[in-house]
Design a protein around this motif. Sequence first.
Motif, PDB file in Angstrom:
ATOM      1  N   ASP A   1       0.817  -1.220   0.000  1.00  7.63           N
ATOM      2  CA  ASP A   1       0.000   0.000   0.000  1.00  7.63           C
ATOM      3  C   ASP A   1       0.852   1.272   0.000  1.00  7.63           C
ATOM      4  O   ASP A   1       0.327   2.383   0.132  1.00  7.63           O
ATOM      5  CB  ASP A   1      -0.982  -0.008   1.181  1.00  7.63           C
ATOM      6  CG  ASP A   1      -0.257  -0.140   2.523  1.00  7.63           C
ATOM      7  OD1 ASP A   1       0.995  -0.159   2.537  1.00  7.63           O
ATOM      8  OD2 ASP A   1      -0.950  -0.226   3.549  1.00  7.63           O
TER       9      ASP A   1
ATOM     10  N   ASP B   1      -2.478  -2.046   8.716  1.00  6.67           N
ATOM     11  CA  ASP B   1      -3.099  -2.947   7.747  1.00  6.67           C
ATOM     12  C   ASP B   1      -2.275  -2.872   6.470  1.00  6.67           C
ATOM     13  O   ASP B   1      -2.013  -1.768   5.982  1.00  6.67           O
ATOM     14  CB  ASP B   1      -4.544  -2.520   7.472  1.00  6.67           C
ATOM     15  CG  ASP B   1      -5.295  -3.580   6.684  1.00  6.67           C
ATOM     16  OD1 ASP B   1      -6.289  -4.115   7.209  1.00  6.67           O
ATOM     17  OD2 ASP B   1      -4.881  -3.875   5.538  1.00  6.67           O
ATOM     18  N   PRO B   2      -1.860  -4.028   5.942  1.00  3.66           N
ATOM     19  CA  PRO B   2      -0.978  -4.011   4.765  1.00  3.66           C
ATOM     20  C   PRO B   2      -1.685  -3.566   3.485  1.00  3.66           C
ATOM     21  O   PRO B   2      -1.008  -3.280   2.490  1.00  3.66           O
ATOM     22  CB  PRO B   2      -0.514  -5.472   4.647  1.00  3.66           C
ATOM     23  CG  PRO B   2      -1.590  -6.274   5.306  1.00  3.66           C
ATOM     24  CD  PRO B   2      -2.119  -5.413   6.411  1.00  3.66           C
TER      25      PRO B   2
ATOM     26  N   THR C   1      -4.146  -0.990   3.202  1.00  2.00           N
ATOM     27  CA  THR C   1      -4.522   0.433   3.103  1.00  2.00           C
ATOM     28  C   THR C   1      -3.564   1.282   3.933  1.00  2.00           C
ATOM     29  O   THR C   1      -2.958   0.811   4.902  1.00  2.00           O
ATOM     30  CB  THR C   1      -5.975   0.659   3.580  1.00  2.00           C
ATOM     31  OG1 THR C   1      -6.134   0.077   4.869  1.00  2.00           O
ATOM     32  CG2 THR C   1      -6.978   0.069   2.604  1.00  2.00           C
ATOM     33  N   LYS C   2      -3.448   2.540   3.549  1.00  2.00           N
ATOM     34  CA  LYS C   2      -2.399   3.406   4.079  1.00  2.00           C
ATOM     35  C   LYS C   2      -2.553   3.756   5.561  1.00  2.00           C
ATOM     36  O   LYS C   2      -3.655   4.041   6.018  1.00  2.00           O
ATOM     37  CB  LYS C   2      -2.344   4.698   3.251  1.00  2.00           C
ATOM     38  CG  LYS C   2      -1.779   4.487   1.842  1.00  2.00           C
ATOM     39  CD  LYS C   2      -1.747   5.790   1.075  1.00  2.00           C
ATOM     40  CE  LYS C   2      -0.934   5.675  -0.212  1.00  2.00           C
ATOM     41  NZ  LYS C   2      -1.365   4.606  -1.113  1.00  2.00           N
ATOM     42  N   ASP C   3      -1.408   3.761   6.233  1.00  2.00           N
ATOM     43  CA  ASP C   3      -1.337   4.155   7.640  1.00  2.00           C
ATOM     44  C   ASP C   3      -0.348   5.304   7.790  1.00  2.00           C
ATOM     45  O   ASP C   3       0.639   5.380   7.065  1.00  2.00           O
ATOM     46  CB  ASP C   3      -0.839   2.976   8.491  1.00  2.00           C
ATOM     47  CG  ASP C   3      -1.858   1.870   8.604  1.00  2.00           C
ATOM     48  OD1 ASP C   3      -2.565   1.833   9.621  1.00  2.00           O
ATOM     49  OD2 ASP C   3      -1.965   1.049   7.653  1.00  2.00           O
TER      50      ASP C   3
ATOM     51  N   ASP D   1       2.831   2.778   2.040  1.00  2.00           N
ATOM     52  CA  ASP D   1       2.778   3.740   3.153  1.00  2.00           C
ATOM     53  C   ASP D   1       4.061   3.768   3.970  1.00  2.00           C
ATOM     54  O   ASP D   1       4.140   4.426   5.012  1.00  2.00           O
ATOM     55  CB  ASP D   1       1.563   3.466   4.049  1.00  2.00           C
ATOM     56  CG  ASP D   1       1.594   2.088   4.688  1.00  2.00           C
ATOM     57  OD1 ASP D   1       2.575   1.334   4.467  1.00  2.00           O
ATOM     58  OD2 ASP D   1       0.630   1.753   5.401  1.00  2.00           O
TER      59      ASP D   1
ATOM     60  N   ARG E   1      -9.670  -1.551  13.044  1.00  2.00           N
ATOM     61  CA  ARG E   1      -8.743  -0.987  12.063  1.00  2.00           C
ATOM     62  C   ARG E   1      -8.030   0.260  12.587  1.00  2.00           C
ATOM     63  O   ARG E   1      -6.843   0.476  12.329  1.00  2.00           O
ATOM     64  CB  ARG E   1      -9.526  -0.637  10.769  1.00  2.00           C
ATOM     65  CG  ARG E   1      -8.695   0.074   9.715  1.00  2.00           C
ATOM     66  CD  ARG E   1      -7.630  -0.850   9.154  1.00  2.00           C
ATOM     67  NE  ARG E   1      -6.795  -0.199   8.157  1.00  2.00           N
ATOM     68  CZ  ARG E   1      -5.606   0.355   8.432  1.00  2.00           C
ATOM     69  NH1 ARG E   1      -5.150   0.364   9.667  1.00  2.00           N
ATOM     70  NH2 ARG E   1      -4.904   0.897   7.482  1.00  2.00           N
TER      71      ARG E   1
ATOM     72  N   GLU F   1       3.100  -4.705   8.836  1.00  4.65           N
ATOM     73  CA  GLU F   1       1.679  -4.369   8.971  1.00  4.65           C
ATOM     74  C   GLU F   1       0.827  -5.574   9.356  1.00  4.65           C
ATOM     75  O   GLU F   1      -0.281  -5.414   9.849  1.00  4.65           O
ATOM     76  CB  GLU F   1       1.170  -3.754   7.672  1.00  4.65           C
ATOM     77  CG  GLU F   1       1.946  -2.490   7.323  1.00  4.65           C
ATOM     78  CD  GLU F   1       1.102  -1.471   6.627  1.00  4.65           C
ATOM     79  OE1 GLU F   1       0.178  -0.943   7.270  1.00  4.65           O
ATOM     80  OE2 GLU F   1       1.355  -1.214   5.436  1.00  4.65           O
TER      81      GLU F   1
HETATM   82 CA   LIG Z   1      -0.929   0.164   5.747  1.00  2.00          CA
END
Ligand SMILES: [Ca+2]
Length: 287
Positions: free
Chosen positions: A73, A108-109, A111-113, A75, A103, A82
């Motif tokens: 993702d 989370d691998p 979506t972006k963090d 990030d 969440r 993640e």
């Molecule tokens: Ca992520």
Amino acid sequence: MEKKASMNSWMVQENKNFERKEVIQMEKREILWSWVHIILTVVVVVGLNLLLIQAPAMAAVDCNNPSTEADADLDGFTDAQECIGITLYNGSLFLGKDSGVNRADRLDPDTKDLFVILVYASPTKIPANPLEYVSAPQSQGGLGIALHVIVPEQADTNRLVTSTQKAVRVTESLDDSTTTPLGVTSCGTPNGLDLATVYTQRIINHVTSVNPSASQTLKDTYIKHTIAHEVGHMVGPLAPTYNANYGGYHYKTGTNVILDQSVKYKGTTFYIGTTYTSADKSGIKLK
Ligand SMILES: [Ca+2]
Ligand SMILES: [Ca+2]
Ligand SMILES: [Zn+2]
């Protein structure tokens, strides 16, 4: 001679007619090709959209065997980090997808963090849910990034939360010895030189000077807008296009989005943007 002339004249006329017919046929062909072009374009665009819509699902990282190199993702955190979680600078564990917690409380691998250090002044003027406009889903005008607010001790002095990825930092200042700026930062990605300051007392003073009976909600909205504005500059930068006419990475004041050059007001009415543009959403860059 006369007949020949007449004959020539007829031939010319006929040629002209032929040419005209030819032109009409070319137009017909062009129209046909335009339609073929339009239909092909629609097929390609719809196809691409379907691919894009399906991309996240297709690209879902398998946490049973996550890569320690890949960052699906983009990030700045690897798929393995993640899935498993990371240890922050003060030794505290920040959970990964494997934990199964909400969440908002884990990485989370897919979506972006982004980690955010908020440095509050005392007494703080920052309202509750200060990053609401940033973390809102993209369908609601936000950037759709999962934001994790941490204290300064959870990152090193250079804001690193892993050996390669930094948090962004937003510092509140109550300094009101001048009236401007209301917020500052340098533009780039979280790994750049981006220490943002939001001058909450100046924002309140500005709002009150324009409208002495302005509501607390309005002041809070302006502060949250300014935080979202400075964070935007640190995750791309956004707005993605530099425009010297609008003071840099900004939209024209009055567009009524978060990254307007300044907040428009007319009389005692403020027009505070609380959303990002689609260009902003596709311009997010976290590393
Ligand atoms: Ca992520
Ligand atoms: Ca990642
Ligand atoms: Zn700005």
